[in-house]
Design an enzyme around this catalytic site. Sequence first.
Site, PDB file in Angstrom:
ATOM      1  N   HIS A   1       0.714  -0.883  -0.463  1.00 33.95           N
ATOM      2  CA  HIS A   1       0.239  -0.025   0.100  1.00 33.95           C
ATOM      3  C   HIS A   1       0.810   1.167  -0.026  1.00 33.95           C
ATOM      4  O   HIS A   1       0.432   2.349   0.456  1.00 33.95           O
ATOM      5  CB  HIS A   1      -1.002   0.513   1.504  1.00 33.95           C
ATOM      6  CG  HIS A   1      -2.247  -0.658   0.955  1.00 33.95           C
ATOM      7  ND1 HIS A   1      -3.247  -0.589   0.280  1.00 33.95           N
ATOM      8  CD2 HIS A   1      -2.193  -2.235   1.505  1.00 33.95           C
ATOM      9  CE1 HIS A   1      -4.444  -2.032   0.664  1.00 33.95           C
ATOM     10  NE2 HIS A   1      -3.137  -2.759   1.144  1.00 33.95           N
TER      11      HIS A   1
ATOM     12  N   LYS B   1      -8.638  14.533   3.814  1.00 36.27           N
ATOM     13  CA  LYS B   1      -7.447  13.173   4.146  1.00 36.27           C
ATOM     14  C   LYS B   1      -6.764  13.081   5.389  1.00 36.27           C
ATOM     15  O   LYS B   1      -6.217  14.378   5.923  1.00 36.27           O
ATOM     16  CB  LYS B   1      -6.489  13.368   2.506  1.00 36.27           C
ATOM     17  CG  LYS B   1      -6.077  14.325   2.585  1.00 36.27           C
ATOM     18  CD  LYS B   1      -5.623  13.923   1.016  1.00 36.27           C
ATOM     19  CE  LYS B   1      -6.431  14.380   0.354  1.00 36.27           C
ATOM     20  NZ  LYS B   1      -6.242  13.214  -0.934  1.00 36.27           N
ATOM     21  N   ARG B   2      -5.966  12.279   5.361  1.00 32.26           N
ATOM     22  CA  ARG B   2      -4.438  13.037   6.442  1.00 32.26           C
ATOM     23  C   ARG B   2      -3.420  13.579   6.009  1.00 32.26           C
ATOM     24  O   ARG B   2      -3.332  13.706   4.923  1.00 32.26           O
ATOM     25  CB  ARG B   2      -3.607  10.685   6.883  1.00 32.26           C
ATOM     26  CG  ARG B   2      -4.228  10.194   7.561  1.00 32.26           C
ATOM     27  CD  ARG B   2      -4.556  10.817   9.065  1.00 32.26           C
ATOM     28  NE  ARG B   2      -3.632  10.865   9.999  1.00 32.26           N
ATOM     29  CZ  ARG B   2      -3.587   9.421  11.202  1.00 32.26           C
ATOM     30  NH1 ARG B   2      -4.213   8.293  11.668  1.00 32.26           N
ATOM     31  NH2 ARG B   2      -2.269   9.301  11.477  1.00 32.26           N
TER      32      ARG B   2
ATOM     33  N   LYS C   1       1.030  14.789   0.493  1.00 33.77           N
ATOM     34  CA  LYS C   1      -0.208  14.949   0.007  1.00 33.77           C
ATOM     35  C   LYS C   1      -0.582  16.306  -0.385  1.00 33.77           C
ATOM     36  O   LYS C   1      -1.375  16.789  -0.521  1.00 33.77           O
ATOM     37  CB  LYS C   1      -2.020  14.362   1.056  1.00 33.77           C
ATOM     38  CG  LYS C   1      -1.560  13.022   1.477  1.00 33.77           C
ATOM     39  CD  LYS C   1      -2.442  12.359   2.324  1.00 33.77           C
ATOM     40  CE  LYS C   1      -1.863  10.836   2.919  1.00 33.77           C
ATOM     41  NZ  LYS C   1      -3.187  10.241   1.899  1.00 33.77           N
TER      42      LYS C   1
ATOM     43  N   THR D   1      -8.262   6.993  -1.954  1.00 29.02           N
ATOM     44  CA  THR D   1      -9.723   5.580  -2.340  1.00 29.02           C
ATOM     45  C   THR D   1     -11.051   7.104  -2.189  1.00 29.02           C
ATOM     46  O   THR D   1     -11.861   7.157  -2.365  1.00 29.02           O
ATOM     47  CB  THR D   1      -9.933   4.800  -1.181  1.00 29.02           C
ATOM     48  OG1 THR D   1      -9.832   5.430   0.027  1.00 29.02           O
ATOM     49  CG2 THR D   1      -9.525   3.894  -1.854  1.00 29.02           C
TER      50      THR D   1
ATOM     51  N   LYS E   1     -14.621   8.454  -3.641  1.00 30.48           N
ATOM     52  CA  LYS E   1     -16.004   8.679  -2.775  1.00 30.48           C
ATOM     53  C   LYS E   1     -16.170  10.181  -3.442  1.00 30.48           C
ATOM     54  O   LYS E   1     -17.137  10.706  -3.269  1.00 30.48           O
ATOM     55  CB  LYS E   1     -15.805   8.330  -1.641  1.00 30.48           C
ATOM     56  CG  LYS E   1     -15.219   7.337  -1.287  1.00 30.48           C
ATOM     57  CD  LYS E   1     -14.658   7.379   0.128  1.00 30.48           C
ATOM     58  CE  LYS E   1     -13.622   6.145   0.404  1.00 30.48           C
ATOM     59  NZ  LYS E   1     -12.687   6.015   1.681  1.00 30.48           N
TER      60      LYS E   1
HETATM   61  C1  26W Z   1       4.168   1.252   9.771  1.00 30.25           C
HETATM   62  C2  26W Z   1       3.327   2.214   9.587  1.00 30.25           C
HETATM   63  C3  26W Z   1       2.731   2.419   8.902  1.00 30.25           C
HETATM   64  C4  26W Z   1       0.960   2.522   9.155  1.00 30.25           C
HETATM   65  C5  26W Z   1       0.456   2.565   7.697  1.00 30.25           C
HETATM   66  C6  26W Z   1       2.657   2.760   7.429  1.00 30.25           C
HETATM   67  C7  26W Z   1       1.801   2.016   6.382  1.00 30.25           C
HETATM   68  C8  26W Z   1       0.781   2.098   6.795  1.00 30.25           C
HETATM   69  C9  26W Z   1       0.189   2.008   5.765  1.00 30.25           C
HETATM   70  C10 26W Z   1       0.918   1.126   4.478  1.00 30.25           C
HETATM   71  C11 26W Z   1      -0.706   3.332   4.871  1.00 30.25           C
HETATM   72  C12 26W Z   1      -1.839   3.767   4.176  1.00 30.25           C
HETATM   73  O1  26W Z   1      -2.554   3.141   4.845  1.00 30.25           O
HETATM   74  N1  26W Z   1      -1.976   3.396   3.131  1.00 30.25           N
HETATM   75  C13 26W Z   1      -2.680   4.164   2.104  1.00 30.25           C
HETATM   76  O2  26W Z   1      -3.384   2.822   2.021  1.00 30.25           O
HETATM   77  C14 26W Z   1      -4.404   3.171   0.522  1.00 30.25           C
HETATM   78  C15 26W Z   1      -5.090   2.191  -0.230  1.00 30.25           C
HETATM   79  O3  26W Z   1      -5.101   1.085  -0.674  1.00 30.25           O
HETATM   80  C16 26W Z   1      -4.182   3.926  -0.325  1.00 30.25           C
HETATM   81  O4  26W Z   1      -5.643   4.286  -1.208  1.00 30.25           O
HETATM   82  C17 26W Z   1      -3.342   5.082  -0.007  1.00 30.25           C
HETATM   83  O5  26W Z   1      -2.733   5.735  -1.957  1.00 30.25           O
HETATM   84  C18 26W Z   1      -2.670   4.502   0.682  1.00 30.25           C
HETATM   85  O6  26W Z   1      -1.454   5.692   1.616  1.00 30.25           O
END
Ligand code: 26W
Length: 824
Positions: free
Chosen positions: A367, A558-559, A564, A666, A670
């Site tokens: 992701h 968004k976050r 971003k 995503t 929406k």
């Molecule tokens: C280890 C800390 C950590 C926590 C969460 C590392 C990475 C994450 C996730 C991978 C971050 C995340 O939510 N990624 C998002 O995933 C979505 C679903 O596929 C995508 O639409 C977003 O672009 C992506 O940032």
Amino acid sequence: MSDVAERALHTRVGRSVDALRRSLIDNLFYITGRSLQKATPNDLYIALAYTVRDRMLEGFITTAETYKSSSARTVCYFSAEYLLGPHLGNNILNLGLWDNLTQAMLEMGVDMETILQEEPEPGLGNGGLGRLAACYMDSLATLQIPAIGYGIRYEFGLFQQVIKNGWQEEVTDAWLRNGNPWELPDRERRYPVKLGGHTDQYQSENGHLRARWVPDYTVYGVAYDTPILGYGVLNTNLLRLWKSEAYNAFNFQAFNMGNHCAAVEEKVVAENLSKVLYPNDASEVGKELRLKQQYFFVSCSLQDMVRIVQHDLGDPALFPEKFVAQLNDTHPAIAIPELMRLLIDEHAFTWEVAWDITRSSFAYTNHTLLPEALETWSLDLFKRILPRHLEIIYEINQRFLDEVRLRFLYDDQRISRMSLISDETNPRLRMAHLAAVGSFAINGVSAIHTSLLKTTVMQDFYELWPEKFCNKTNGVTPRRFIALANRPLTKLIDDAVGGDWLKNMALLKHLEPLASDISFQSRWREVKLTAKHQLSNHISQVTGITVDPTSMFDIQAKRFHEYKRQHLSLLHIISLYHRLKCNPNLCIAPRTFIFSGKAAPGYGMAKLIIKLIHSVAETINHDPQVNQTIKVVFLPNFNVKNAQHLYPAADLSEQISTAGKEASGTGNMKFSMNGALTIGTLDGANVEIREAVGEENFFLFGLTAAQVQERLIGGYQPRLVIESDTELENALNMISSGLFSHGDRQLFAPLVNNLREQDPYLVCADYRAYLDCQDNVGKQYLNSERWTHMSILNVARIGRFSSDRAIQEYADEIWKVVPVFAKP
Ligand code: 26W
């Protein structure tokens, strides 16, 4: 009375208005112990929730029995996060009980929509990744695919955001405070999970050398089951979240000796595992407790699955026939050595057989490409918590690197790049490599993301196993994000194309011929205006700011993260402010800029950007020279519930990440599903959304991912860009002059200096293209007929981005699973 007639009236399952009303009164009385006269809104919520839940259980049980008696494969979604959002409205919608329940409550003098707002949402996720898991659970059930979602029942979900003096503050999310009617604890479904300690070897009865893990301590995982309804089908899948508990909740020896803390220590330590969700999005934290959380839920889930295989098929070797497990990023990647351990140590399989089973069972979704988000664990820490797993990982690595050596003839650099363990002074375990080696499929989440995956972080793996890689562009559920969030739009689409589109989003294409129909256009605009009125009321209640519903609603939700680029939008706002101050007669389309989103508690720069939004808002909103033309709003505590207010009201959706950084996004889907037009870069799913809706219906700007790379390699100097663009220079100067901070020139210095000196996300490089594009957006908005035409075409052509399409692709191309129809 006939069976059917009797059932219809039945207090527990009847669906008539009359039966529902009786059920509500009954549940109110017997569950909350209140009469209608004395009931609080929360009492009414509980009564309504149980009334709905009663009508879900038959499908839940029937589905489980149907799946059990079929030989079909079950998908197990392994995810550390599920950002579910409120259940009640969604379940009412999926059961088809909306109208009757509204009526039943009306007859009791209660407004159902008000009661729906009472539900505290389970915010068991950070953002995109967790919400995607929730959308996929919805689609799996709707497509009638046997599936279990496995995860953690965090006692505290993602923090609630409050704003004090423009700064974000975090408040604990005690979502379970008033109980949770949607979960069914299964106290008998509990598994031991070992932690710490050491390993030793022993000889088994038949003379084989075997490993034994002697842990420091053991905790238990207890299953909490939430039924997940499909839309308009009986199928009801299972979301099984694990809560950690101590084996011994109370130590009498310690208590008797007067040590009251020690008496409950075991309980405290054990329960800590599922206590709280880590609030970090896209940055690695490396905390011991997080590793324990990951192992805890993965171990419980695999023990559960092995038990099911053994019970249903008699032989754990049949694991891949019964199950396929999807790893939602690397957070659950310890599943790979854990399944090896269970098979070898506890079921006496040979390495080769165990590896065959394991490698046929897992698929991995990546992701993110951001280097700081790629998980690695210090070997020291890992060994302290999971000594047996480290041994297994060494063995996996050795055999894997032998394969690489053979294939690439002693290319030492490649071998060190691909190793599961980095060769630093303090070596680290690379979880993405572990996931790649232990899975039969690896996918990215949008076309551009998958292709970058193949050419950057996973290039070596792609060269070794090209056939393992595929793309699965994300999707979102139209049930929650159109039908539930936007009832007037749903009604309008129903009237135009019939009622089946919510299950078959391709049918939305029948809206295309209506895009130029003047009377349809005006109904379309009415729907949007209604949503904007509702959001305006919400904004004024929450923030006290009055906004004009006829202005353009330009939303970025968004976050908060520098990639971003919420601050790119801020620079646009500040430049508009400057233009309006210099030229009070300037004629532009009035706009309301709305921001919403949380920053990771430890991410100072993101928090400073939130502060700057508030500071700019304060200045602009109080300046009578401009505040009839532009307004700035920050809507606190972005979560699923608030998101459902935002999407329907948006005219313009901001998807402005630095190209190459956003894996998919995503929210972009929406917004577009609700008729917003997108201003965006060629990043993530934006690329495919633009292709789908037509480039003339999408506002594109900015550097491409390749150009971003070129600029960075070529020694990008933001200073030069700033020097050549007075408007950008002015905007930055306005911030550093203290104009937005009561003369304080230091407050935003870290932000401005970063943009002037490093600007790692190329905000300055994209500024001019963004502003020009926004000028065009403003002009287009003034032509409301043309805007509406584009808006309708966005919705007509967005069908591809339903999570049903995404799940169908996973089912056909990765999981090889088929639907199993639950019948009454
Ligand atoms: C280890 C800390 C950590 C926590 C969460 C590392 C990475 C994450 C996730 C991978 C971050 C995340 O939510 N990624 C998002 O995933 C979505 C679903 O596929 C995508 O639409 C977003 O672009 C992506 O940032």
